[in-house]
Design a protein around this motif. Structure first.
Motif, short mmCIF file in Angstrom:
data_model
loop_
_atom_site.label_atom_id
_atom_site.label_comp_id
_atom_site.label_asym_id
_atom_site.label_seq_id
_atom_site.Cartn_x
_atom_site.Cartn_y
_atom_site.Cartn_z
N ILE A 65 0.88 -1.17 0.00
CA ILE A 65 0.00 0.00 0.00
C ILE A 65 0.92 1.21 0.00
CG2 ILE A 65 -1.76 1.28 1.31
CD1 ILE A 65 -2.56 -1.52 2.47
N ALA A 66 0.88 1.98 -1.08
CA ALA A 66 1.79 3.13 -1.22
C ALA A 66 1.08 4.40 -0.78
CB ALA A 66 2.22 3.25 -2.68
N ILE A 67 1.75 5.17 0.08
CA ILE A 67 1.19 6.47 0.50
C ILE A 67 2.25 7.54 0.26
CG2 ILE A 67 0.17 7.80 2.39
CD1 ILE A 67 -0.90 5.29 3.61
N ASP A 68 2.01 8.40 -0.71
CA ASP A 68 2.94 9.48 -1.02
C ASP A 68 2.31 10.83 -0.69
OD1 ASP A 68 5.30 8.18 -2.24
OD2 ASP A 68 3.84 7.46 -3.72
N GLY A 69 3.16 11.86 -0.69
CA GLY A 69 2.64 13.21 -0.49
C GLY A 69 3.71 14.10 0.11
N ASP B 27 8.06 8.90 -3.68
CA ASP B 27 8.14 8.26 -5.00
C ASP B 27 7.72 6.79 -4.94
OD1 ASP B 27 10.22 7.46 -3.37
OD2 ASP B 27 11.67 7.30 -5.00
N ILE B 28 6.94 6.44 -3.93
CA ILE B 28 6.63 5.02 -3.73
C ILE B 28 5.72 4.51 -4.87
CG2 ILE B 28 5.75 3.28 -2.11
CD1 ILE B 28 8.27 4.99 -1.20
N GLY B 29 4.67 5.26 -5.16
CA GLY B 29 3.74 4.82 -6.21
C GLY B 29 4.30 5.02 -7.61
N THR B 30 5.24 5.94 -7.78
CA THR B 30 5.77 6.22 -9.13
C THR B 30 7.01 5.40 -9.45
OG1 THR B 30 7.02 8.07 -8.21
CG2 THR B 30 4.91 8.62 -9.27
N GLN B 31 7.90 5.18 -8.47
CA GLN B 31 9.20 4.56 -8.77
C GLN B 31 9.49 3.28 -7.99
OE1 GLN B 31 11.38 5.73 -10.99
NE2 GLN B 31 10.18 7.55 -11.48
N GLN C 42 -0.56 -2.50 -5.08
CA GLN C 42 -1.99 -2.80 -5.24
C GLN C 42 -2.86 -1.59 -4.90
OE1 GLN C 42 0.30 -4.68 -3.90
NE2 GLN C 42 0.04 -6.80 -4.54
N PHE C 43 -2.39 -0.76 -3.97
CA PHE C 43 -3.15 0.43 -3.59
C PHE C 43 -2.21 1.62 -3.50
CE2 PHE C 43 -5.48 -3.17 -1.94
CZ PHE C 43 -6.75 -2.91 -2.42
N LYS C 44 -2.66 2.74 -4.07
CA LYS C 44 -1.82 3.94 -4.04
C LYS C 44 -2.65 5.14 -3.60
CE LYS C 44 0.99 2.50 -7.99
NZ LYS C 44 1.51 2.89 -9.32
N PHE C 45 -2.12 5.87 -2.63
CA PHE C 45 -2.78 7.08 -2.16
C PHE C 45 -1.80 8.23 -2.24
CE2 PHE C 45 -4.82 3.48 -0.16
CZ PHE C 45 -6.16 3.75 -0.36
N TYR C 46 -2.35 9.42 -2.52
CA TYR C 46 -1.52 10.62 -2.57
C TYR C 46 -2.17 11.66 -1.66
CZ TYR C 46 1.50 14.23 -4.47
OH TYR C 46 2.44 15.22 -4.61
N LEU C 47 -1.51 11.90 -0.51
CA LEU C 47 -2.10 12.81 0.49
C LEU C 47 -1.64 14.25 0.27
CD1 LEU C 47 -3.01 10.18 1.69
CD2 LEU C 47 -2.20 10.93 3.93
N VAL C 48 -2.58 15.15 0.34
CA VAL C 48 -2.25 16.58 0.25
C VAL C 48 -2.98 17.33 1.37
CG1 VAL C 48 -1.84 16.63 -2.25
CG2 VAL C 48 -4.16 17.00 -1.38
N ALA C 49 -2.52 18.56 1.66
CA ALA C 49 -3.23 19.43 2.61
C ALA C 49 -2.71 20.84 2.39
CB ALA C 49 -2.97 18.98 4.06
N ASP C 50 -3.52 21.83 2.74
CA ASP C 50 -3.10 23.23 2.59
C ASP C 50 -1.82 23.50 3.39
OD1 ASP C 50 -5.27 23.65 1.05
OD2 ASP C 50 -6.38 24.86 2.52
N LEU C 51 -1.00 24.37 2.83
CA LEU C 51 0.29 24.69 3.45
C LEU C 51 0.12 25.17 4.90
CD1 LEU C 51 3.38 25.14 3.16
CD2 LEU C 51 2.84 27.42 2.30
#
Ligand code: DC
Length: 237
Positions: free
Chosen positions: A4-8, A129-133, A139-148
């Motif tokens: 399970i990849a979690i990037d951000g 770079d877990i989900g990209t490289q 099997q599962f990829k998430f990309y977490l974001v939040a306001d600065l």
């Protein structure tokens, strides 16, 4: 094995989410940022600037980084046998880590280690770079974001809890700088994978973001079950 990849970007909620999702599923939590931080600390201790690539390669070859899951869900980090769990989070290490983690030699050896761990364990792996490289077939990829500003506030509170005297302006400036360096670097920049699901944690509580990620995994798992792709099914026990 399941990945399970979690990037951000920094302070987007990756570590907390990854730790709690891993706990819930009984998977290993692999914090790749901690690896780059450990390398950075080792270089700083050796007085080795990022430009000295030949000496750096030698140091990398002798470096031993160990992770040990802790009972309460975190993990301890050892560098050549010494406990550095706290030291790798120091502000001076945080300021330097983008420069060292941009070096191809550093990335190569860390990615090798990450893939090796992913071959041996079911993992929740967090980074840039877990989900990209590192695990493009996760099997599962998430990309977490939040306001600065919200991210800065999280770091501010974290530092207060540690007894430091943080400045919100400094934290904002440093987060912006690190975002820029991590996003614009040549090798494996911070980037959302095409097949990753974006999660904006700006207004989410921690239980809500963990619940959201778990629900998507559960839904994906059902879909995989239904298509009889048994290779990709698993139980969390
Ligand atoms: O997640 P973190 O803030 O602890 O990460 C520290 C730094 O490590 C981050 O600014 C960039 C680098 N990093 C990376 O280049 N690739 C990863 N997969 C994880 C972290």
């Amino acid at each position: 094995m399941i990945v399970i990849a979690i990037d951000g970007p920094a302070a987007s909620g990756k570590s907390t989410t990854a730790r709690l999702v891993a706990q819930e599923m009984g998977f290993l939590h692999l914090d790749t940022g901690a690896m780059y931080r450990a390398v950075t600390l080792a270089c700083m201790q050796a007085g080795l600037p990022p430009e000295e690539s030949a000496r750096l390669a030698k140091l990398l070859a002798t470096l031993e980084i160990q992770f040990q899951p802790e009972a309460e869900g975190g993990q301890s980090v050892r560098l050549n046998g010494s406990l550095v769990t706290e030291d790798i989070r120091r502000p001076d290490v945080t300021r330097q880590v983008s420069a060292y983690s941009a070096l191809p030699g550093v990335r190569e050896s860390m990615v090798k280690l990450q893939r090796q761990i992913g071959q041996e364990h079911d993992v929740v792996c967090e980074g840039r770079d877990i989900g990209t490289q590192v695990f493009p077939d996760a099997q599962f990829k998430f990309y977490l974001v939040a306001d600065l500003k919200v991210r800065a506030q999280r770091r501010f509170e974290e530092q207060l809890r540690k007894g430091l005297k943080p400045s919100i302006e400094t934290i904002i400036a440093e987060l912006e700088k690190r975002d820029r360096e991590d996003t614009l670097r040549e090798h494996s920049p911070l980037k959302q994978a095409d097949d990753a699901m974006a999660v904006d944690t700006t207004t989410l509580t921690i239980p809500a973001q963990v619940e959201f990620v778990l629900s998507k995994i559960q839904a994906g798992r059902k879909k995989v079950d239904q298509t009889h792709r048994t290779k990709e099914t698993w139980t969390s026990q």
